[in-house]
Design an enzyme around this catalytic site. Sequence first.
Site, short mmCIF file in Angstrom:
data_model
loop_
_atom_site.label_atom_id
_atom_site.label_comp_id
_atom_site.label_asym_id
_atom_site.label_seq_id
_atom_site.Cartn_x
_atom_site.Cartn_y
_atom_site.Cartn_z
N PRO A 298 -17.63 8.54 22.33
CA PRO A 298 -16.99 9.43 21.36
C PRO A 298 -15.81 10.19 21.97
CG PRO A 298 -19.28 10.10 21.79
CD PRO A 298 -19.04 8.84 22.54
N GLU B 28 -26.82 10.26 27.43
CA GLU B 28 -25.60 11.09 27.40
C GLU B 28 -24.39 10.30 27.87
OE1 GLU B 28 -25.36 13.97 25.95
OE2 GLU B 28 -27.49 13.78 25.53
N ARG C 236 -11.67 -11.34 13.95
CA ARG C 236 -10.96 -11.82 12.74
C ARG C 236 -9.45 -11.90 12.95
NH1 ARG C 236 -9.49 -8.43 8.93
NH2 ARG C 236 -10.35 -9.52 7.13
N ASP D 240 -4.53 -6.98 4.45
CA ASP D 240 -5.54 -5.95 4.66
C ASP D 240 -4.93 -4.57 4.81
OD1 ASP D 240 -7.74 -7.59 4.66
OD2 ASP D 240 -7.69 -7.94 6.82
#
Length: 237
Positions: free
Chosen positions: A89, A116, A161, A176
């Site tokens: 994150p 963690e 993709r 897209d």
Amino acid sequence: MRIDVVSIFPEYLDALRLSLVGKAIEAGTIDLRVHDLRAHTHDRHRTVDDTPYGGGPGMVMSPVPWGEALDQIRESDSEGTPRLVIPTPSGRRYDQTVATELSAHPWLVFACGRYEGIDSRVAEHYAAREDWDGVAEYSVGDYVLAGGEAAVLVMVESVARLLPGVLGNAESAQDDSFAAGDMADLLEGPVFTKPPEWRGLGIPDVLLSGHHARIAEWRREQARQRTETHRPDLLPD
Ligand code: SAM
């Protein structure tokens, strides 16, 4: 493209054998190798974590099994140069631009953290290694998952993709959301298929008109409106 994934839950990555990525694996476009980090532990409990230096809650993944696992992957091919990708994150935001960058690398190694996270010396060590093509840390969004596996599913599918031959119709990627080109700042607008009437709802007349220029103009305007509503941050000032 070769893709290695290291995890304490290798079965989590089984989903990559389905659908589009699964077909790319079968076709030989992607060489996927999933590794169990616990295979590189040497104690009875197959321990991969320890208490954090400096105190605090939670456990941190030890650099020792990570070093062994990553070195073994590196040694499996003396010619290629792998790039280490660590989902976290606290990494750079993962987006279509990053997916495009990654799709140009012939060999990616994903390290799935748990607890963690992974001892920070792992990223530092492999970034300094000349036999690796650097280390990149990415976040798939501003929220915290329990582990890196779900993030790796996201990253591998979005990279796959973009590889030549993986999408049945290569043009669909060009339309897209986030695709480069003249609609680069816009999300994709609404899409419709048959039947022409469903539960009292019809299809916008313009899509039935067969007038390509008007359809293109309508799609652009719908894309602009949707972007303004859902993601105004994408629009240029
Ligand atoms: N203590 C970490 C922090 O606050 O930055 C969170 C650790 S999280 C519970 C465990 C693992 O999940 C991370 O090491 C990473 O591999 C993965 N993870 C969690 N959220 C993520 C996200 N938004 N993007 C990418 N990976 C994520």
